[in-house]
Design a protein around this motif. Structure first.
Motif, PDB file in Angstrom:
ATOM      1  N   SER A  19       0.834  -1.203   0.000  1.00 17.84           N
ATOM      2  CA  SER A  19       0.000   0.000   0.000  1.00 17.84           C
ATOM      3  C   SER A  19       0.867   1.250   0.000  1.00 17.84           C
ATOM      4  N   VAL A  20       0.560   2.164  -0.918  1.00 20.89           N
ATOM      5  CA  VAL A  20       1.202   3.479  -0.959  1.00 20.89           C
ATOM      6  C   VAL A  20       0.088   4.520  -1.000  1.00 20.89           C
ATOM      7  N   THR A  21       0.012   5.339   0.041  1.00 21.59           N
ATOM      8  CA  THR A  21      -1.014   6.378   0.131  1.00 21.59           C
ATOM      9  C   THR A  21      -0.359   7.736  -0.058  1.00 21.59           C
ATOM     10  N   VAL A  22      -0.900   8.532  -0.976  1.00 27.17           N
ATOM     11  CA  VAL A  22      -0.339   9.848  -1.279  1.00 27.17           C
ATOM     12  C   VAL A  22      -1.405  10.907  -1.040  1.00 27.17           C
ATOM     13  N   ALA A  23      -1.092  11.878  -0.194  1.00 25.44           N
ATOM     14  CA  ALA A  23      -2.002  12.999   0.056  1.00 25.44           C
ATOM     15  C   ALA A  23      -1.652  14.145  -0.883  1.00 25.44           C
ATOM     16  N   LEU A  24      -2.666  14.664  -1.570  1.00 23.29           N
ATOM     17  CA  LEU A  24      -2.466  15.771  -2.507  1.00 23.29           C
ATOM     18  C   LEU A  24      -3.504  16.856  -2.264  1.00 23.29           C
ATOM     19  N   CYS A  25      -3.076  18.097  -2.440  1.00 21.10           N
ATOM     20  CA  CYS A  25      -3.985  19.233  -2.296  1.00 21.10           C
ATOM     21  C   CYS A  25      -4.760  19.391  -3.603  1.00 21.10           C
ATOM     22  N   ASP A  26      -5.928  18.753  -3.658  1.00 21.57           N
ATOM     23  CA  ASP A  26      -6.697  18.653  -4.899  1.00 21.57           C
ATOM     24  C   ASP A  26      -8.175  18.601  -4.529  1.00 21.57           C
ATOM     25  N   ASP A  27      -8.999  19.325  -5.276  1.00 25.37           N
ATOM     26  CA  ASP A  27     -10.428  19.358  -4.951  1.00 25.37           C
ATOM     27  C   ASP A  27     -11.194  18.166  -5.498  1.00 25.37           C
ATOM     28  N   GLY A  28     -10.518  17.277  -6.231  1.00 27.16           N
ATOM     29  CA  GLY A  28     -11.162  16.064  -6.708  1.00 27.16           C
ATOM     30  C   GLY A  28     -11.926  16.201  -8.007  1.00 27.16           C
ATOM     31  N   ALA A  29     -12.037  17.414  -8.545  1.00 25.69           N
ATOM     32  CA  ALA A  29     -12.732  17.599  -9.819  1.00 25.69           C
ATOM     33  C   ALA A  29     -11.883  17.044 -10.961  1.00 25.69           C
ATOM     34  N   PRO A  30     -12.510  16.621 -12.058  1.00 25.03           N
ATOM     35  CA  PRO A  30     -11.740  16.059 -13.175  1.00 25.03           C
ATOM     36  C   PRO A  30     -10.774  17.082 -13.773  1.00 25.03           C
ATOM     37  N   LEU A  31      -9.671  16.586 -14.286  1.00 23.71           N
ATOM     38  CA  LEU A  31      -8.705  17.443 -14.979  1.00 23.71           C
ATOM     39  C   LEU A  31      -9.178  17.660 -16.407  1.00 23.71           C
ATOM     40  N   LEU A  32      -9.382  18.916 -16.770  1.00 21.32           N
ATOM     41  CA  LEU A  32      -9.861  19.254 -18.103  1.00 21.32           C
ATOM     42  C   LEU A  32      -8.716  19.794 -18.954  1.00 21.32           C
ATOM     43  N   PRO A  33      -8.784  19.616 -20.264  1.00 18.80           N
ATOM     44  CA  PRO A  33      -7.736  20.161 -21.141  1.00 18.80           C
ATOM     45  C   PRO A  33      -7.590  21.668 -20.958  1.00 18.80           C
ATOM     46  N   GLY A  34      -6.358  22.118 -20.838  1.00 17.88           N
ATOM     47  CA  GLY A  34      -6.099  23.542 -20.673  1.00 17.88           C
ATOM     48  C   GLY A  34      -6.406  24.084 -19.294  1.00 17.88           C
ATOM     49  N   ASP A  35      -6.648  23.203 -18.340  1.00 14.99           N
ATOM     50  CA  ASP A  35      -6.997  23.621 -16.979  1.00 14.99           C
ATOM     51  C   ASP A  35      -5.820  24.340 -16.328  1.00 14.99           C
ATOM     52  N   LEU A  36      -6.043  25.578 -15.891  1.00 17.68           N
ATOM     53  CA  LEU A  36      -5.014  26.355 -15.194  1.00 17.68           C
ATOM     54  C   LEU A  36      -5.521  26.800 -13.827  1.00 17.68           C
TER      55      LEU A  36
END
Length: 295
Positions: free
Chosen positions: A225-242
Motif C-alpha cells: 500500500s502506498v497512500t499519497v495525500a495531494l492538495c486537490d479538490d477532486g474535480a476532473p482534470l480538463l484540457p487547458g486547466d489552469l
C-alpha cells in the motif's frame, strides 16, 4: 495499491494519515512516512506527539534522499562517491575542455566558474526532468534558431555524463540507483527488511521529479500500500486547466499511470471536502473557498 487522499488545504489530510498510521501501529503493523526534506524534523516531533512512546517506534519517517540512502546501504551502492556542486562544475569545465572546437557558442566560457556552475545546475534540472544528453540532442534539432546552442549544451551534457560515469554520481543519480536496487530486490523476491510488509504514506509533496518517480514506481510494485495525500479538490482534470489545483491533478494522473505501469492497483480516491482548519473562523473559510473555487 495506490491510494490517493485528496482535499483542499486544511481539510484534514495529514490528520487522517496519522490516524491510519496509528491504527496500523495499534495492530502491530509498521509504516513509513515520506515527507520533503524540510519537514523531516517537524515530522519526527509530530510522530512522537501523535503516537507516544509505545507506538512511535512502529513508524519510520524519511525524505526521498534518506530513503534512497537506506536502500543503498542495504542493497549496495552507498559507497559510490557523490559529487558536490563544486565537483559537478569542475566536470562541466573538463567536458568543455575535451570538446575543444566542437563547441563554438560556449567554448570561450570554459574558464568561467559562474558559467560552469550554471551549466551544472541546468544539467541537474534536465536530469530531474528525466532527460539524458542524447535525448536533449535529439530534441535540439527541432528548436529553430536556438538549435545550435541547445545542440552544444547537449554535447556538454553528454561529455559530463561520460566523465561522471568514471568518477561518481550526482545526488539525483542516487535516487535512480536506489530505485534500480529496489527493482532488483523485487525481482529476487528479497526486499530489504525495513520495507517488508510496510505501508507507505506520502505527505506534503506537490510534485515528483523523474528520479523520485523511479523510486516511487519501485515502491508501488514492491509494497502492499502506498497512500499519497495531494492538495486537490477532486474535480476532473480538463484540457487547458489552469485552476488552483491543476498541478495537483496532473500529479495525481501521473501517479495513477505510474501505478498501472508497475502493476499496482489504483483505489478510488478518497476526497475530503470540509475546511477543518477554519471551522471556527467563518470569514477565513469564505476566503479559502473563494480562492479554491473562484466564486
Amino acid at each position: 495499491m495506490l491510494q490517493l487522499l485528496l482535499g483542499g488545504s486544511g481539510s484534514g489530510k495529514t490528520t487522517l494519515l496519522y490516524q491510519r498510521i496509528r491504527a496500523r501501529a495499534e495492530k502491530g503493523e509498521k509504516s513509513i512516512l515520506l515527507v520533503p526534506e524540510q519537514f523531516t524534523s517537524s515530522t519526527e516531533g509530530r510522530i512522537y506527539r501523535e503516537l507516544g512512546d509505545a507506538l512511535s517506534g512502529m513508524v519510520e519517517s524519511f525524505s526521498f534522499t534518506s530513503l534512497a540512502e537506506k536502500i543503498l546501504s542495504t542493497e549496495g551502492g552507498a559507497a559510490v562517491q557523490t559529487l558536490s556542486d563544486a565537483g559537478r562544475a569542475v566536470l562541466v569545465r573538463r567536458a568543455l575542455e575535451e570538446l575543444q572546437d566542437n563547441v563554438h557558442y560556449y567554448h570561450r566560457h570554459r574558464r568561467s566558474a559562474a558559467f560552469c556552475q550554471m551549466a551544472a545546475q541546468t544539467i541537474d534540472e534536465l536530469k530531474s526532468a528525466g532527460l539524458s544528453g542524447r535525448q536533449l540532442a535529439q530534441l535540439a534539432g527541432a528548436c529553430g534558431a536556438e538549435s545550435g546552442k541547445l545542440s552544444e549544451l547537449a554535447l556538454i551534457f553528454q561529455g559530463y555524463e561520460t566523465l561522471l560515469a568514471r568518477s561518481g554520481m550526482d545526488p539525483s543519480d542516487r535516487l535512480e540507483l536506489a530505485g534500480a536496487r529496489l527493482e532488483e530486490a523485487l525481482a529476487r523476491h528479497s526486499l530489504p527488511e525495513f520495507l517488508r510488509d510496510r505501508a507507505v504514506f506520502i505527505d506534503e509533496f506537490d510534485t515528483f521529479n523523474a528520479p523520485k518517480k523511479r523510486l516511487l514506481g519501485a515502491m508501488l510494485a514492491a509494497l502492499p500500500s502506498v497512500t499519497v495525500a495531494l492538495c486537490d479538490d477532486g474535480a476532473p482534470l480538463l484540457p487547458g486547466d489552469l485552476s488552483l489545483f491543476s498541478g495537483a491533478k496532473q500529479v495525481a494522473a501521473q501517479l495513477r499511470q505510474l501505478a498501472r505501469k508497475n502493476g499496482a492497483e489504483v483505489a478510488v480516491p478518497q476526497l475530503l471536502r470540509k475546511d477543518l482548519r477554519h471551522r471556527n473562523a467563518p470569514g477565513l473559510a469564505a476566503v479559502a473557498e473563494l480562492l479554491e473555487t473562484g466564486s
